[in-house]
Write a protein that holds these residues in place. Structure first.
Motif, PDB file in Angstrom:
ATOM      1  N   CYS A 100     -62.924-103.770  14.423  1.00  0.00           N
ATOM      2  CA  CYS A 100     -61.869-104.377  15.257  1.00  0.00           C
ATOM      3  C   CYS A 100     -62.009-105.895  15.323  1.00  0.00           C
ATOM      4  CB  CYS A 100     -61.899-103.796  16.676  1.00  0.00           C
ATOM      5  SG  CYS A 100     -61.265-102.111  16.734  1.00  0.00           S
ATOM      6  N   LYS A 101     -63.237-106.359  15.425  1.00  0.00           N
ATOM      7  CA  LYS A 101     -63.462-107.804  15.482  1.00  0.00           C
ATOM      8  C   LYS A 101     -62.997-108.467  14.190  1.00  0.00           C
ATOM      9  CE  LYS A 101     -66.928-111.310  16.517  1.00  0.00           C
ATOM     10  NZ  LYS A 101     -68.355-111.636  16.694  1.00  0.00           N
ATOM     11  N   SER A 160     -55.571 -95.492  14.952  1.00  0.00           N
ATOM     12  CA  SER A 160     -56.026 -96.684  15.648  1.00  0.00           C
ATOM     13  C   SER A 160     -57.381 -97.125  15.077  1.00  0.00           C
ATOM     14  CB  SER A 160     -56.154 -96.373  17.141  1.00  0.00           C
ATOM     15  OG  SER A 160     -56.877 -97.401  17.786  1.00  0.00           O
ATOM     16  N   LEU A 161     -57.560 -98.442  14.952  1.00  0.00           N
ATOM     17  CA  LEU A 161     -58.847 -98.962  14.489  1.00  0.00           C
ATOM     18  C   LEU A 161     -59.929 -98.729  15.537  1.00  0.00           C
ATOM     19  CD1 LEU A 161     -57.777-102.344  12.852  1.00  0.00           C
ATOM     20  CD2 LEU A 161     -58.836-100.409  11.675  1.00  0.00           C
ATOM     21  N   ALA A 162     -59.540 -98.733  16.778  1.00  0.00           N
ATOM     22  CA  ALA A 162     -60.526 -98.595  17.871  1.00  0.00           C
ATOM     23  C   ALA A 162     -60.964 -97.150  18.051  1.00  0.00           C
ATOM     24  CB  ALA A 162     -59.919 -99.113  19.160  1.00  0.00           C
ATOM     25  N   GLU A 190     -59.151-108.564  13.842  1.00  0.00           N
ATOM     26  CA  GLU A 190     -58.437-109.206  14.948  1.00  0.00           C
ATOM     27  C   GLU A 190     -57.293-110.063  14.419  1.00  0.00           C
ATOM     28  OE1 GLU A 190     -59.995-111.165  19.137  1.00  0.00           O
ATOM     29  OE2 GLU A 190     -61.315-111.135  17.403  1.00  0.00           O
ATOM     30  N   THR A 210     -66.536 -99.205  15.315  1.00  0.00           N
ATOM     31  CA  THR A 210     -65.216 -99.701  15.729  1.00  0.00           C
ATOM     32  C   THR A 210     -65.286-101.135  16.247  1.00  0.00           C
ATOM     33  OG1 THR A 210     -65.481 -98.608  17.878  1.00  0.00           O
ATOM     34  CG2 THR A 210     -64.222 -97.434  16.218  1.00  0.00           C
ATOM     35  N   SER A 211     -66.378-101.508  16.908  1.00  0.00           N
ATOM     36  CA  SER A 211     -66.473-102.879  17.422  1.00  0.00           C
ATOM     37  C   SER A 211     -66.500-103.882  16.268  1.00  0.00           C
ATOM     38  CB  SER A 211     -67.691-103.063  18.326  1.00  0.00           C
ATOM     39  OG  SER A 211     -68.888-103.046  17.578  1.00  0.00           O
ATOM     40  N   THR A 269     -62.795-104.450   5.291  1.00  0.00           N
ATOM     41  CA  THR A 269     -61.910-105.402   5.980  1.00  0.00           C
ATOM     42  C   THR A 269     -61.468-106.534   5.044  1.00  0.00           C
ATOM     43  OG1 THR A 269     -63.894-106.473   6.852  1.00  0.00           O
ATOM     44  CG2 THR A 269     -62.756-104.954   8.319  1.00  0.00           C
TER      45      THR A 269
END
Length: 287
Positions: free
Chosen positions: A272-273, A285-287, A276, A268-269, A164
């Protein structure tokens, strides 16, 4: 984490087999030319593919280099020991690769007009590819279990830190029209279309015939069969192809064969965080 297999640079872990204080100082003082082209990737995101593609796109599809020069000398890493030995053999426009985040690129890069192609890949596939790579690469630490490696990956306790952080460092730059983002999955889906985009970005105006020729020679099958590209020239003590081939599958969504539902939810959590607020246009999709 301290290990003889790694050195620290700007709080990032780099494999000591390929990097040392001298190579990092050389990179910092490297004189970037306006015509240079950098392929920038987080590890296991399509670096070797770009090492194959760039010389062909920059030299009108001339196949000589990909059959006569190992890829690490053809398109060397900015930060690795090897660059100092091969830099004088590179013809302009020079193609280089780097895993550096944006903020530790050399000063001459920032003042130049050099172009960047940033390849982004689904982090779930990046992690799976990295896990297998750690199993076969003698110069990296043993990855442990998939669970253990996933935690290391999410915390950035792997080479070149967090995925990230790397992506965000190159997303928020002042490069404007000097940088092009392309997804690994776009290249898998339609390589000729990706090559057209790259050619247009670099201003090389390749014919459709040349595009098709490059696509054929940069297919996973062709690269896997080419000893100048498949890393089979590397001694077994550094890369054990019996454990896992370096060019393993060359596909997208292999992660679906590896993650449990619990691991997927955790992965994924976290991603995604941390991503954001990032408006990324991606084929996944990132999720």
């Amino acid at each position: 984490m301290s290990s003889p297999r790694y050195i620290r640079h700007h709080d990032l872990l780099l494999p000591s087999e390929a990097h040392d204080a001298q190579s990092l100082e050389y990179a910092q003082n490297f004189s970037v030319e306006d015509t240079d082209v950098f392929a920038v990737t987080y590890p296991k995101s399509g670096t070797i593919w770009m090492q194959e593609i760039l010389p062909l796109v920059l030299n009108d599809g001339d196949l000589t280099p990909i059959h006569t020069i190992p890829n690490w000398d053809r398109v060397p890493w900015l930060e690795e020991k090897r660059l100092a030995f091969v830099v004088d053999q590179l013809k302009s426009p020079r193609a280089l690769v780097t895993h550096f985040p944006y903020h530790i690129m050399p000063p001459s890069f920032h003042t130049s007009k050099a172009k960047v192609i940033y390849v982004i890949r689904n982090p779930k596939d990046v992690m799976v590819s990295s896990y297998h790579f750690h199993q076969m690469a003698g110069f990296l630490e043993d990855p442990g279990t998939f669970d253990e490696f996933m935690e290391k990956f999410l915390e950035g306790r792997v080479m070149f830190g967090k995925w990230t952080d790397h992506v965000k460092s190159w997303r928020h730059t002042a490069l404007q029209d000097r940088i092009m983002f392309i997804a690994y999955e776009e290249m898998v889906e339609d390589l000729p279309a990706a090559l057209r985009r790259i050619s247009e970005f670099l201003g090389t105006k390749l014919s459709e015939k040349t595009i098709q020729k490059i696509a054929e020679h940069c297919s996973f099958k062709s690269m896997k069969a080419n000893k100048m590209s498949n890393f089979s020239l590397i001694p077994k003590q550094y890369m054990d192809h019996d454990k896992s081939p370096f060019l393993r599958k060359g596909i997208a969504e292999d992660w679906k064969n590896c993650f449990s539902s619990e691991q997927l939810a955790r992965f994924t959590s976290v991603i995604c965080k941390e991503m954001e607020g990032e408006s990324l246009s991606l084929p996944w999709s990132l999720a």
